[in-house]
Design a protein around this motif. Structure first.
Motif, PDB file in Angstrom:
ATOM      1  N   ALA A   1       0.838  -1.200   0.000  1.00 59.33           N
ATOM      2  CA  ALA A   1       0.000   0.000   0.000  1.00 59.33           C
ATOM      3  C   ALA A   1       0.875   1.252   0.000  1.00 59.33           C
ATOM      4  O   ALA A   1       0.596   2.229  -0.711  1.00 59.33           O
ATOM      5  CB  ALA A   1      -0.933  -0.005   1.209  1.00 59.33           C
ATOM      6  N   LEU A   2       1.950   1.221   0.775  1.00 56.17           N
ATOM      7  CA  LEU A   2       2.881   2.353   0.814  1.00 56.17           C
ATOM      8  C   LEU A   2       3.616   2.491  -0.517  1.00 56.17           C
ATOM      9  O   LEU A   2       3.842   3.614  -1.005  1.00 56.17           O
ATOM     10  CB  LEU A   2       3.883   2.156   1.948  1.00 56.17           C
ATOM     11  CG  LEU A   2       4.764   3.347   2.322  1.00 56.17           C
ATOM     12  CD1 LEU A   2       3.909   4.528   2.792  1.00 56.17           C
ATOM     13  CD2 LEU A   2       5.751   2.951   3.425  1.00 56.17           C
ATOM     14  N   ALA A   3       3.975   1.359  -1.125  1.00 54.77           N
ATOM     15  CA  ALA A   3       4.654   1.394  -2.427  1.00 54.77           C
ATOM     16  C   ALA A   3       3.785   2.059  -3.481  1.00 54.77           C
ATOM     17  O   ALA A   3       4.285   2.783  -4.355  1.00 54.77           O
ATOM     18  CB  ALA A   3       5.026  -0.021  -2.856  1.00 54.77           C
ATOM     19  N   ALA A   4       2.471   1.830  -3.404  1.00 49.94           N
ATOM     20  CA  ALA A   4       1.567   2.485  -4.354  1.00 49.94           C
ATOM     21  C   ALA A   4       1.583   3.993  -4.172  1.00 49.94           C
ATOM     22  O   ALA A   4       1.483   4.753  -5.148  1.00 49.94           O
ATOM     23  CB  ALA A   4       0.151   1.945  -4.184  1.00 49.94           C
ATOM     24  N   GLY A   5       1.707   4.436  -2.932  1.00 50.06           N
ATOM     25  CA  GLY A   5       1.775   5.876  -2.667  1.00 50.06           C
ATOM     26  C   GLY A   5       2.981   6.540  -3.288  1.00 50.06           C
ATOM     27  O   GLY A   5       2.951   7.738  -3.592  1.00 50.06           O
ATOM     28  N   TYR A   6       4.048   5.765  -3.491  1.00 48.40           N
ATOM     29  CA  TYR A   6       5.265   6.295  -4.110  1.00 48.40           C
ATOM     30  C   TYR A   6       5.351   5.952  -5.596  1.00 48.40           C
ATOM     31  O   TYR A   6       6.396   6.168  -6.222  1.00 48.40           O
ATOM     32  CB  TYR A   6       6.503   5.756  -3.380  1.00 48.40           C
ATOM     33  CG  TYR A   6       6.743   6.424  -2.042  1.00 48.40           C
ATOM     34  CD1 TYR A   6       7.441   7.618  -1.963  1.00 48.40           C
ATOM     35  CD2 TYR A   6       6.248   5.865  -0.875  1.00 48.40           C
ATOM     36  CE1 TYR A   6       7.666   8.244  -0.742  1.00 48.40           C
ATOM     37  CE2 TYR A   6       6.459   6.473   0.352  1.00 48.40           C
ATOM     38  CZ  TYR A   6       7.163   7.661   0.413  1.00 48.40           C
ATOM     39  OH  TYR A   6       7.372   8.282   1.631  1.00 48.40           O
ATOM     40  N   GLY A   7       4.280   5.403  -6.151  1.00 50.96           N
ATOM     41  CA  GLY A   7       4.247   5.119  -7.578  1.00 50.96           C
ATOM     42  C   GLY A   7       5.007   3.882  -7.996  1.00 50.96           C
ATOM     43  O   GLY A   7       5.249   3.680  -9.188  1.00 50.96           O
ATOM     44  N   ILE A   8       5.374   3.015  -7.041  1.00 46.42           N
ATOM     45  CA  ILE A   8       6.124   1.810  -7.388  1.00 46.42           C
ATOM     46  C   ILE A   8       5.198   0.765  -7.997  1.00 46.42           C
ATOM     47  O   ILE A   8       5.565   0.056  -8.938  1.00 46.42           O
ATOM     48  CB  ILE A   8       6.854   1.264  -6.145  1.00 46.42           C
ATOM     49  CG1 ILE A   8       7.880   2.290  -5.650  1.00 46.42           C
ATOM     50  CG2 ILE A   8       7.533  -0.070  -6.450  1.00 46.42           C
ATOM     51  CD1 ILE A   8       8.463   1.985  -4.291  1.00 46.42           C
ATOM     52  N   VAL A   9       4.005   0.640  -7.442  1.00 45.63           N
ATOM     53  CA  VAL A   9       2.971  -0.215  -8.040  1.00 45.63           C
ATOM     54  C   VAL A   9       1.783   0.671  -8.409  1.00 45.63           C
ATOM     55  O   VAL A   9       1.676   1.821  -7.980  1.00 45.63           O
ATOM     56  CB  VAL A   9       2.527  -1.347  -7.088  1.00 45.63           C
ATOM     57  CG1 VAL A   9       3.677  -2.286  -6.793  1.00 45.63           C
ATOM     58  CG2 VAL A   9       1.934  -0.798  -5.798  1.00 45.63           C
ATOM     59  N   ASP A  10       0.869   0.126  -9.217  1.00 46.32           N
ATOM     60  CA  ASP A  10      -0.260   0.914  -9.693  1.00 46.32           C
ATOM     61  C   ASP A  10      -1.250   1.209  -8.571  1.00 46.32           C
ATOM     62  O   ASP A  10      -1.316   0.483  -7.578  1.00 46.32           O
ATOM     63  CB  ASP A  10      -0.961   0.166 -10.825  1.00 46.32           C
ATOM     64  CG  ASP A  10      -1.497  -1.180 -10.360  1.00 46.32           C
ATOM     65  OD1 ASP A  10      -2.693  -1.287 -10.095  1.00 46.32           O
ATOM     66  OD2 ASP A  10      -0.679  -2.129 -10.258  1.00 46.32           O
ATOM     67  N   PRO A  11      -2.039   2.283  -8.695  1.00 46.66           N
ATOM     68  CA  PRO A  11      -2.978   2.680  -7.630  1.00 46.66           C
ATOM     69  C   PRO A  11      -4.011   1.616  -7.288  1.00 46.66           C
ATOM     70  O   PRO A  11      -4.383   1.468  -6.120  1.00 46.66           O
ATOM     71  CB  PRO A  11      -3.649   3.925  -8.212  1.00 46.66           C
ATOM     72  CG  PRO A  11      -2.673   4.475  -9.196  1.00 46.66           C
ATOM     73  CD  PRO A  11      -1.993   3.288  -9.785  1.00 46.66           C
ATOM     74  N   ALA A  12      -4.490   0.853  -8.281  1.00 42.45           N
ATOM     75  CA  ALA A  12      -5.494  -0.173  -8.000  1.00 42.45           C
ATOM     76  C   ALA A  12      -4.927  -1.248  -7.072  1.00 42.45           C
ATOM     77  O   ALA A  12      -5.608  -1.707  -6.140  1.00 42.45           O
ATOM     78  CB  ALA A  12      -5.984  -0.806  -9.307  1.00 42.45           C
ATOM     79  N   THR A  13      -3.689  -1.637  -7.305  1.00 37.66           N
ATOM     80  CA  THR A  13      -3.038  -2.606  -6.416  1.00 37.66           C
ATOM     81  C   THR A  13      -2.886  -2.022  -5.019  1.00 37.66           C
ATOM     82  O   THR A  13      -3.065  -2.726  -4.021  1.00 37.66           O
ATOM     83  CB  THR A  13      -1.664  -3.006  -6.984  1.00 37.66           C
ATOM     84  OG1 THR A  13      -1.844  -3.626  -8.259  1.00 37.66           O
ATOM     85  CG2 THR A  13      -0.939  -3.968  -6.056  1.00 37.66           C
ATOM     86  N   GLY A  14      -2.586  -0.740  -4.944  1.00 34.97           N
ATOM     87  CA  GLY A  14      -2.486  -0.081  -3.643  1.00 34.97           C
ATOM     88  C   GLY A  14      -3.804  -0.078  -2.894  1.00 34.97           C
ATOM     89  O   GLY A  14      -3.839  -0.262  -1.669  1.00 34.97           O
TER      90      GLY A  14
END
Length: 339
Positions: free
Chosen positions: A174-187
Protein backbone atom coordinates in the motif's frame (compact mmCIF):
# COMPACT_ATOMS: atom_id res chain seq x y z
CA UNK A 1 -10.09 12.92 -1.59
CA UNK A 2 -8.16 10.40 -3.71
CA UNK A 3 -4.99 11.30 -1.83
CA UNK A 4 -6.47 10.07 1.45
CA UNK A 5 -8.41 7.16 -0.11
CA UNK A 6 -6.03 4.43 1.13
CA UNK A 7 -6.24 5.65 4.74
CA UNK A 8 -10.03 5.90 4.57
CA UNK A 9 -10.15 2.46 2.98
CA UNK A 10 -8.04 0.96 5.76
CA UNK A 11 -10.25 2.51 8.44
CA UNK A 12 -13.49 1.44 6.75
CA UNK A 13 -12.33 -2.14 6.11
CA UNK A 14 -11.07 -2.43 9.70
CA UNK A 15 -14.35 -1.18 11.13
CA UNK A 16 -16.42 -3.50 8.96
CA UNK A 17 -14.26 -6.54 9.73
CA UNK A 18 -14.40 -5.81 13.47
CA UNK A 19 -18.19 -5.43 13.42
CA UNK A 20 -18.61 -8.61 11.38
CA UNK A 21 -16.41 -10.58 13.78
CA UNK A 22 -18.68 -9.47 16.63
CA UNK A 23 -21.82 -10.33 14.69
CA UNK A 24 -20.66 -13.70 13.32
CA UNK A 25 -18.87 -15.11 16.38
CA UNK A 26 -22.03 -16.60 17.99
CA UNK A 27 -22.84 -18.35 14.70
CA UNK A 28 -19.28 -19.66 14.43
CA UNK A 29 -19.46 -20.91 18.02
CA UNK A 30 -22.47 -22.97 17.05
CA UNK A 31 -21.47 -24.32 13.65
CA UNK A 32 -17.71 -23.93 13.15
CA UNK A 33 -15.79 -24.95 16.26
CA UNK A 34 -12.19 -26.07 15.81
CA UNK A 35 -11.61 -28.72 18.46
CA UNK A 36 -8.05 -29.30 19.68
CA UNK A 37 -6.16 -32.46 18.80
CA UNK A 38 -2.62 -33.77 19.17
CA UNK A 39 -1.37 -31.50 16.37
CA UNK A 40 -3.16 -28.34 17.52
CA UNK A 41 -1.58 -25.36 19.26
CA UNK A 42 -4.83 -24.38 21.00
CA UNK A 43 -6.28 -26.13 24.04
CA UNK A 44 -9.95 -25.17 24.00
CA UNK A 45 -12.57 -25.40 21.23
CA UNK A 46 -12.39 -22.14 19.27
CA UNK A 47 -14.70 -20.88 16.51
CA UNK A 48 -13.16 -20.67 13.06
CA UNK A 49 -14.34 -18.67 10.09
CA UNK A 50 -13.00 -15.23 10.95
CA UNK A 51 -11.70 -15.03 7.40
CA UNK A 52 -15.29 -14.33 6.31
CA UNK A 53 -15.19 -11.07 8.26
CA UNK A 54 -11.73 -10.14 6.92
CA UNK A 55 -12.72 -10.70 3.30
CA UNK A 56 -16.17 -9.16 3.63
CA UNK A 57 -14.80 -6.06 5.36
CA UNK A 58 -12.02 -5.66 2.79
CA UNK A 59 -14.23 -6.28 -0.23
CA UNK A 60 -17.12 -4.08 0.91
CA UNK A 61 -14.69 -1.21 1.46
CA UNK A 62 -12.94 -1.90 -1.85
CA UNK A 63 -16.28 -2.09 -3.67
CA UNK A 64 -17.14 1.37 -2.38
CA UNK A 65 -13.76 2.62 -3.59
CA UNK A 66 -14.40 1.13 -7.02
CA UNK A 67 -17.71 2.98 -7.18
CA UNK A 68 -16.30 6.35 -6.12
CA UNK A 69 -12.70 6.52 -7.40
CA UNK A 70 -12.06 6.94 -11.14
CA UNK A 71 -9.71 4.35 -12.62
CA UNK A 72 -8.99 2.63 -15.90
CA UNK A 73 -11.47 -0.02 -16.97
CA UNK A 74 -8.74 -2.68 -17.12
CA UNK A 75 -7.67 -1.95 -13.53
CA UNK A 76 -11.27 -2.07 -12.33
CA UNK A 77 -11.87 -5.34 -14.16
CA UNK A 78 -8.67 -6.81 -12.71
CA UNK A 79 -9.75 -6.03 -9.14
CA UNK A 80 -13.21 -7.48 -9.72
CA UNK A 81 -11.68 -10.70 -11.06
CA UNK A 82 -9.29 -10.94 -8.11
CA UNK A 83 -12.17 -10.49 -5.66
CA UNK A 84 -14.24 -13.09 -7.53
CA UNK A 85 -11.39 -15.62 -7.50
CA UNK A 86 -10.77 -14.99 -3.79
CA UNK A 87 -14.49 -15.38 -3.03
CA UNK A 88 -14.55 -18.68 -4.92
CA UNK A 89 -11.51 -19.87 -3.00
CA UNK A 90 -13.21 -18.82 0.24
CA UNK A 91 -16.11 -21.11 -0.66
CA UNK A 92 -13.63 -23.94 -1.20
CA UNK A 93 -12.11 -23.18 2.20
CA UNK A 94 -15.51 -23.04 3.91
CA UNK A 95 -16.40 -26.41 2.43
CA UNK A 96 -13.07 -27.80 3.65
CA UNK A 97 -13.66 -26.36 7.14
CA UNK A 98 -17.05 -28.08 7.41
CA UNK A 99 -16.31 -31.33 5.55
CA UNK A 100 -12.65 -31.85 4.59
CA UNK A 101 -12.07 -32.14 0.85
CA UNK A 102 -9.73 -34.67 -0.72
CA UNK A 103 -6.49 -33.24 -2.19
CA UNK A 104 -7.64 -34.55 -5.59
CA UNK A 105 -10.56 -32.09 -5.52
CA UNK A 106 -9.06 -29.27 -3.49
CA UNK A 107 -5.95 -28.76 -5.64
CA UNK A 108 -7.73 -28.38 -9.03
CA UNK A 109 -10.08 -25.81 -7.48
CA UNK A 110 -7.08 -23.87 -6.19
CA UNK A 111 -5.43 -24.04 -9.61
CA UNK A 112 -8.63 -22.67 -11.17
CA UNK A 113 -8.74 -19.69 -8.80
CA UNK A 114 -5.05 -18.88 -9.19
CA UNK A 115 -5.38 -19.29 -12.96
CA UNK A 116 -8.16 -16.68 -13.07
CA UNK A 117 -5.80 -14.23 -11.40
CA UNK A 118 -2.68 -15.03 -13.45
CA UNK A 119 -4.29 -15.29 -16.89
CA UNK A 120 -7.19 -12.84 -16.66
CA UNK A 121 -6.75 -10.40 -13.75
CA UNK A 122 -3.14 -9.55 -14.61
CA UNK A 123 -2.58 -10.52 -18.27
CA UNK A 124 -0.19 -7.63 -18.91
CA UNK A 125 2.28 -8.56 -16.14
CA UNK A 126 5.67 -9.85 -17.33
CA UNK A 127 8.47 -10.71 -14.96
CA UNK A 128 11.29 -11.99 -17.19
CA UNK A 129 10.28 -11.16 -20.77
CA UNK A 130 13.85 -11.36 -22.05
CA UNK A 131 14.55 -14.70 -20.38
CA UNK A 132 11.39 -16.82 -20.49
CA UNK A 133 8.66 -17.24 -23.10
CA UNK A 134 5.19 -16.17 -22.00
CA UNK A 135 3.88 -19.73 -21.57
CA UNK A 136 6.77 -20.71 -19.29
CA UNK A 137 6.46 -17.57 -17.20
CA UNK A 138 2.71 -18.02 -16.80
CA UNK A 139 3.22 -21.67 -15.83
CA UNK A 140 5.75 -20.76 -13.16
CA UNK A 141 3.49 -17.98 -11.88
CA UNK A 142 0.61 -20.47 -11.63
CA UNK A 143 2.71 -22.96 -9.65
CA UNK A 144 4.09 -20.23 -7.37
CA UNK A 145 0.59 -18.84 -6.78
CA UNK A 146 -0.85 -22.23 -5.83
CA UNK A 147 2.08 -22.83 -3.50
CA UNK A 148 1.64 -19.41 -1.85
CA UNK A 149 -2.08 -20.09 -1.31
CA UNK A 150 -1.22 -23.33 0.43
CA UNK A 151 1.73 -22.08 2.42
CA UNK A 152 -0.33 -19.28 3.98
CA UNK A 153 -2.85 -21.92 4.96
CA UNK A 154 -0.12 -24.22 6.31
CA UNK A 155 1.40 -21.39 8.33
CA UNK A 156 -1.88 -20.39 9.97
CA UNK A 157 -1.23 -22.57 13.01
CA UNK A 158 -0.88 -20.19 15.96
CA UNK A 159 -2.56 -16.95 16.94
CA UNK A 160 -1.51 -13.84 15.00
CA UNK A 161 1.09 -15.67 12.85
CA UNK A 162 -0.76 -14.96 9.59
CA UNK A 163 -1.23 -11.33 10.59
CA UNK A 164 2.51 -11.08 11.36
CA UNK A 165 3.12 -12.09 7.74
CA UNK A 166 0.35 -10.36 5.80
CA UNK A 167 -0.01 -7.08 7.71
CA UNK A 168 3.59 -5.95 6.97
CA UNK A 169 3.31 -7.25 3.39
CA UNK A 170 0.04 -5.49 2.58
CA UNK A 171 1.14 -2.35 4.40
CA UNK A 172 4.40 -2.23 2.44
CA UNK A 173 2.63 -2.61 -0.89
CA UNK A 174 0.00 0.00 0.00
CA UNK A 175 2.88 2.35 0.81
CA UNK A 176 4.65 1.39 -2.43
CA UNK A 177 1.57 2.48 -4.35
CA UNK A 178 1.77 5.88 -2.67
CA UNK A 179 5.26 6.29 -4.11
CA UNK A 180 4.25 5.12 -7.58
CA UNK A 181 6.12 1.81 -7.39
CA UNK A 182 2.97 -0.22 -8.04
CA UNK A 183 -0.26 0.91 -9.69
CA UNK A 184 -2.98 2.68 -7.63
CA UNK A 185 -5.49 -0.17 -8.00
CA UNK A 186 -3.04 -2.61 -6.42
CA UNK A 187 -2.49 -0.08 -3.64
CA UNK A 188 -6.22 0.07 -2.96
CA UNK A 189 -6.43 -3.72 -2.73
CA UNK A 190 -3.46 -3.76 -0.35
CA UNK A 191 -5.06 -1.05 1.80
CA UNK A 192 -8.38 -2.90 1.94
CA UNK A 193 -6.65 -6.15 2.89
CA UNK A 194 -4.61 -4.36 5.56
CA UNK A 195 -7.77 -2.87 7.03
CA UNK A 196 -9.58 -6.19 7.10
CA UNK A 197 -6.67 -7.84 8.90
CA UNK A 198 -6.45 -5.01 11.44
CA UNK A 199 -10.15 -5.34 12.21
CA UNK A 200 -9.73 -9.08 12.79
CA UNK A 201 -6.56 -8.75 14.90
CA UNK A 202 -8.23 -8.12 18.31
CA UNK A 203 -10.18 -11.37 17.98
CA UNK A 204 -7.13 -13.44 17.03
CA UNK A 205 -4.68 -12.14 19.63
CA UNK A 206 -3.38 -14.82 21.99
CA UNK A 207 -5.47 -16.52 23.30
CA UNK A 208 -7.59 -16.28 20.13
CA UNK A 209 -11.36 -15.90 20.28
CA UNK A 210 -11.68 -16.64 16.54
CA UNK A 211 -9.50 -18.41 13.98
CA UNK A 212 -9.32 -17.50 10.30
CA UNK A 213 -10.14 -21.03 9.15
CA UNK A 214 -9.45 -22.27 5.62
CA UNK A 215 -12.25 -19.94 4.51
CA UNK A 216 -9.86 -17.12 5.35
CA UNK A 217 -6.35 -18.49 4.96
CA UNK A 218 -6.78 -19.75 1.38
CA UNK A 219 -8.17 -16.53 -0.17
CA UNK A 220 -5.77 -14.41 1.89
CA UNK A 221 -2.95 -16.43 0.38
CA UNK A 222 -4.34 -15.69 -3.07
CA UNK A 223 -4.57 -11.95 -2.36
CA UNK A 224 -1.04 -11.90 -0.95
CA UNK A 225 0.25 -13.76 -4.01
CA UNK A 226 -1.48 -11.29 -6.34
CA UNK A 227 0.00 -8.28 -4.52
CA UNK A 228 3.49 -9.79 -4.76
CA UNK A 229 2.93 -10.63 -8.43
CA UNK A 230 2.00 -7.03 -9.15
CA UNK A 231 5.03 -5.79 -7.22
CA UNK A 232 7.32 -8.15 -9.14
CA UNK A 233 5.73 -7.03 -12.41
CA UNK A 234 6.63 -3.42 -11.65
CA UNK A 235 10.32 -4.33 -11.89
CA UNK A 236 10.79 -5.02 -8.18
CA UNK A 237 11.24 -8.79 -8.47
CA UNK A 238 13.86 -8.95 -5.71
CA UNK A 239 11.60 -7.02 -3.34
CA UNK A 240 8.74 -9.41 -4.10
CA UNK A 241 10.98 -12.34 -3.24
CA UNK A 242 12.19 -10.74 0.00
CA UNK A 243 8.90 -9.58 1.55
CA UNK A 244 7.30 -13.02 2.23
CA UNK A 245 10.57 -14.81 2.93
CA UNK A 246 9.83 -16.05 6.45
CA UNK A 247 6.58 -17.75 5.49
CA UNK A 248 8.11 -19.11 2.28
CA UNK A 249 11.23 -20.55 3.92
CA UNK A 250 9.47 -22.03 6.94
CA UNK A 251 6.82 -23.77 4.84
CA UNK A 252 9.10 -24.84 1.97
CA UNK A 253 11.86 -26.29 4.15
CA UNK A 254 9.23 -28.08 6.23
CA UNK A 255 7.60 -29.50 3.09
CA UNK A 256 10.86 -30.95 1.76
CA UNK A 257 11.77 -32.38 5.15
CA UNK A 258 8.43 -34.15 5.35
CA UNK A 259 8.77 -35.43 1.79
CA UNK A 260 12.19 -36.77 2.70
CA UNK A 261 10.68 -38.65 5.63
CA UNK A 262 7.97 -40.11 3.41
CA UNK A 263 5.15 -38.35 5.25
CA UNK A 264 1.77 -37.49 3.75
CA UNK A 265 2.35 -33.78 3.27
CA UNK A 266 -1.34 -32.90 2.97
CA UNK A 267 -2.06 -34.08 6.52
CA UNK A 268 -1.91 -31.84 9.60
CA UNK A 269 1.36 -31.86 11.55
CA UNK A 270 3.52 -29.91 14.01
CA UNK A 271 6.76 -29.70 12.04
CA UNK A 272 6.91 -26.01 11.12
CA UNK A 273 9.65 -23.97 12.73
CA UNK A 274 7.14 -21.73 14.51
CA UNK A 275 5.47 -24.88 15.90
CA UNK A 276 8.84 -26.22 17.01
CA UNK A 277 9.33 -22.90 18.81
CA UNK A 278 6.20 -23.46 20.91
CA UNK A 279 7.59 -26.87 21.89
CA UNK A 280 11.01 -25.34 22.60
CA UNK A 281 9.78 -22.94 25.26
CA UNK A 282 8.84 -19.84 23.26
CA UNK A 283 5.59 -18.09 24.12
CA UNK A 284 3.26 -17.44 21.19
CA UNK A 285 3.59 -13.67 21.63
CA UNK A 286 7.39 -14.03 21.47
CA UNK A 287 7.20 -16.03 18.25
CA UNK A 288 4.82 -13.62 16.54
CA UNK A 289 6.78 -10.57 17.69
CA UNK A 290 10.04 -11.98 16.31
CA UNK A 291 8.41 -12.90 12.99
CA UNK A 292 6.89 -9.41 12.75
CA UNK A 293 10.25 -7.79 13.59
CA UNK A 294 11.96 -9.89 10.93
CA UNK A 295 9.32 -8.83 8.41
CA UNK A 296 9.96 -5.18 9.20
CA UNK A 297 13.65 -5.81 8.50
CA UNK A 298 12.69 -7.53 5.25
CA UNK A 299 10.65 -4.45 4.27
CA UNK A 300 13.79 -2.38 4.80
CA UNK A 301 15.86 -4.70 2.61
CA UNK A 302 13.12 -4.76 -0.04
CA UNK A 303 13.12 -0.96 -0.04
CA UNK A 304 16.89 -0.85 -0.53
CA UNK A 305 16.60 -3.33 -3.40
CA UNK A 306 14.13 -0.98 -5.12
CA UNK A 307 16.26 2.10 -4.48
CA UNK A 308 19.47 0.42 -5.71
CA UNK A 309 18.61 -1.50 -8.90
CA UNK A 310 22.14 -2.73 -9.64
CA UNK A 311 22.71 -6.48 -9.77
CA UNK A 312 25.15 -6.61 -6.85
CA UNK A 313 22.85 -4.56 -4.64
CA UNK A 314 19.96 -6.90 -5.49
CA UNK A 315 22.03 -9.95 -4.63
CA UNK A 316 23.30 -8.38 -1.40
CA UNK A 317 19.76 -7.55 -0.25
CA UNK A 318 18.50 -11.03 -1.07
CA UNK A 319 21.46 -12.67 0.66
CA UNK A 320 20.96 -10.53 3.77
CA UNK A 321 17.26 -11.43 3.82
CA UNK A 322 18.06 -15.14 3.52
CA UNK A 323 20.59 -14.92 6.35
CA UNK A 324 18.26 -13.07 8.71
CA UNK A 325 15.42 -15.48 8.00
CA UNK A 326 17.70 -18.49 8.40
CA UNK A 327 18.90 -17.20 11.78
CA UNK A 328 15.34 -16.89 13.05
CA UNK A 329 14.43 -20.38 11.81
CA UNK A 330 17.52 -21.74 13.57
CA UNK A 331 16.57 -19.90 16.76
CA UNK A 332 13.05 -21.36 16.69
CA UNK A 333 14.41 -24.90 16.19
CA UNK A 334 16.46 -24.79 19.42
CA UNK A 335 15.39 -25.05 23.04
CA UNK A 336 14.87 -21.69 24.68
CA UNK A 337 17.07 -21.21 27.76
CA UNK A 338 15.04 -19.86 30.67
CA UNK A 339 16.55 -18.32 33.83
Amino acid sequence: MERFAPLLLIALAAGLAFALCLALRPLMMRYALARPNARSSHRTPTPQGGGIAVLAGAFLALGLALALIPMEASARQGLILVMAAAALLALVGAWDDIRPLSPALRLPLQVLCVGIVVFYAAPEVRLLPETLPLWAERGLALIAGVWFVNLVNFMDGIDWITLAGLVPLSGAIALAAGYGIVDPATGLLAAALLGGLIGFAPFNKPVARIFLGDVGALPLGLLGAYLLYRLAGSGALTAALILPLYHVMDSTITLFRRLGRGEKVWQAHRSHFYQQATDNGFEIVEIVAQVALLNLCLIGLATISIALPGLWAQLACLLAALMLTGLLLRRFSRKQARP
